[in-house]
Design a protein around this motif. Structure first.
Motif, PDB file in Angstrom:
ATOM      1  N   SER A 177       1.007  -1.307   0.117  1.00 46.69           N
ATOM      2  CA  SER A 177       0.065  -0.001  -0.011  1.00 46.69           C
ATOM      3  C   SER A 177       0.649   1.355  -0.071  1.00 46.69           C
ATOM      4  N   ARG A 202      -4.466   5.323  -4.646  1.00 42.40           N
ATOM      5  CA  ARG A 202      -5.267   6.081  -5.282  1.00 42.40           C
ATOM      6  C   ARG A 202      -4.932   6.753  -6.402  1.00 42.40           C
ATOM      7  N   PRO A 221      -9.049   2.246  -3.217  1.00 35.90           N
ATOM      8  CA  PRO A 221      -9.871   2.065  -1.937  1.00 35.90           C
ATOM      9  C   PRO A 221     -10.891   2.848  -2.317  1.00 35.90           C
ATOM     10  N   GLU A 222     -10.932   3.655  -3.214  1.00 34.31           N
ATOM     11  CA  GLU A 222     -12.122   4.805  -3.507  1.00 34.31           C
ATOM     12  C   GLU A 222     -13.174   4.056  -4.489  1.00 34.31           C
ATOM     13  N   GLN A 248      -0.076   5.863   6.394  1.00 30.58           N
ATOM     14  CA  GLN A 248      -1.554   6.224   6.736  1.00 30.58           C
ATOM     15  C   GLN A 248      -2.277   5.251   7.432  1.00 30.58           C
ATOM     16  N   SER A 249      -3.080   5.641   8.487  1.00 33.46           N
ATOM     17  CA  SER A 249      -3.931   4.463   9.127  1.00 33.46           C
ATOM     18  C   SER A 249      -5.171   4.115   8.164  1.00 33.46           C
ATOM     19  N   ARG A 250      -5.460   4.760   7.226  1.00 35.20           N
ATOM     20  CA  ARG A 250      -6.287   4.285   6.432  1.00 35.20           C
ATOM     21  C   ARG A 250      -6.071   3.073   5.604  1.00 35.20           C
ATOM     22  N   TYR A 251      -4.681   3.208   5.252  1.00 37.91           N
ATOM     23  CA  TYR A 251      -4.077   2.154   4.467  1.00 37.91           C
ATOM     24  C   TYR A 251      -4.063   0.594   5.295  1.00 37.91           C
ATOM     25  N   ASP A 253      -5.684   0.079   7.895  1.00 37.47           N
ATOM     26  CA  ASP A 253      -6.867  -0.488   8.118  1.00 37.47           C
ATOM     27  C   ASP A 253      -7.399  -1.551   7.022  1.00 37.47           C
ATOM     28  N   LEU A 254      -6.873  -1.274   5.993  1.00 34.65           N
ATOM     29  CA  LEU A 254      -7.263  -2.191   4.832  1.00 34.65           C
ATOM     30  C   LEU A 254      -6.356  -3.360   4.595  1.00 34.65           C
ATOM     31  N   TYR A 274      -1.035   4.404  15.781  1.00 34.76           N
ATOM     32  CA  TYR A 274      -1.943   3.543  15.356  1.00 34.76           C
ATOM     33  C   TYR A 274      -2.283   2.485  16.204  1.00 34.76           C
TER      34      TYR A 274
END
Length: 348
Positions: A177, A202, A221-222, A248-251, A253-254, A274
């Motif tokens: 990621s 993205r 992811p969008e 980045q925490s959003r990655y 999380d995935l 995190y």
């Protein structure tokens, strides 16, 4: 000599500094290739973060990876004048168990090159000349370009350590990621070992570049259900190895739920805090978590061998070249995300 200084928010200039001189085991390297890393963020906010080996902030101490030619030595040592070398990041003690084992990046007693050599300049790679201890410059083969050799630093280095630590092989599916330059270098490293690579990003420019470098697919992811897609592509198991390079925490999380049980997860991207669910997220899945920074000098022969064998990929990874006088244009390009690894040539 000319070196770069940040002077304000999205402002910088070239300033004059004295050419440093060799002393003890410090040699002087004429910088011919200087890859850009995350200093563009300092340019964007007008505040140069201190290099990790120094305790004070210096807006002209920028850049930590380079390749060039040794032009001055103070005493007989590991390199000679005229040697073509890649310059490793940081300034370390050379005496502790980490340095002696090759894992110098974890040294707890860094040294100040300015104080050691009695000079006000020499620590920066975004300059015409730099200082480095002779054991932290690696001679490069005559047939290898300076640009390619410099990828032994952040371009390929963190990902190399991740591959070594997780023992990635051709039987693995590697999930990556954050396909910036480090993530793209991870794609090259994983593909070199014969692994199947799935990217998550993205940025459409870098997604296509990742596929050009060997990724089977890049999920957005969008638009995509990343976890479901990874599970479907891996027979419901998930990726055997995952590498997070965005910070980045959003990655995170995935990637964590998309990593199979008893799999490996490497944190490569610098980030803040995190939270991980220890019981359900780690213990019951048997995940192995790894904090990855840089690679061991013990692997230098293998690293240089890989660089010599993936030259075409490195030509794709390095997408832009600038003279030092156009560092501002280079940083603005990095801020746009429409690039891979960007290279500065201080003597052009």
């Amino acid at each position: 000599m000319k070196t770069v200084a940040i002077t304000g928010v999205e402002q910088c200039e070239l300033i004059d500094r004295p050419v440093p001189h060799a002393k003890d085991d410090f040699v002087v390297v004429k910088v011919l290739s200087a890859p850009l890393c995350t200093e563009y963020a300092d340019y964007a906010d007008g505040c140069a973060r201190a290099e990790f080996q120094r305790g004070d902030e210096d807006p002209s101490c920028l850049g930590h990876e380079a390749a060039g030619e040794v032009v001055e030595v103070a005493r007989p040592g590991k390199v000679n004048i005229g040697d073509r070398v890649v310059v490793m990041p940081g300034f370390w003690c050379g005496k502790c168990r980490f340095c002696l084992s090759g894992a110098y990046i974890h040294c707890q007693d860094p040294v100040d090159p300015h104080a050691s050599c009695g000079t006000e300049a020499g620590a920066a790679a975004y300059a015409e000349y730099c200082l480095k201890q002779d054991w932290l410059v690696l001679p490069i083969p005559d047939e290898m370009s300076f640009d390619h050799a410099s990828m032994a630093c952040c371009g390929l280095g963190p990902a190399w350590n991740a591959m070594q630590t997780m023992q990635v092989s051709g039987t693995d599916t590697v999930l990556v990621s954050g396909l910036g330059p480090v993530g793209l270098g991870t794609v090259i490293n994983a593909a070199y070992r014969g692994a199947r690579v799935i990217g998550v990003a993205r940025n459409s420019y870098r997604s296509q570049l990742a596929k050009d470098l060997g990724a089977e697919v890049v999920l957005n992811p969008e638009k995509d259900d990343v976890v479901s897609e990874v599970l479907e592509r891996t027979g419901g198991l998930g990726a055997s190895k995952s590498v997070e390079t965005s910070g980045q925490s959003r990655y995170m999380d995935l990637l964590l739920p998309a990593t199979r049980r008893l799999g490996d997860f490497a944190f490569v991207g610098e980030s803040g805090g995190y939270t991980i669910e220890v019981s359900d997220g780690m213990i019951r899945n048997g995940l192995h978590l790894h904090g990855i920074w840089h690679w061991s000098l013990a692997d230098a022969p293998d690293m240089l061998k890989m660089i010599s064998e993936v030259g075409d990929s490195l030509d794709r990874l390095i997408t832009h070249h600038f003279p030092l006088s156009q560092i501002e244009d280079a940083w603005r390009l990095q801020m746009s995300g429409m690039c891979g690894k960007v290279m500065v040539h201080p003597h052009d």
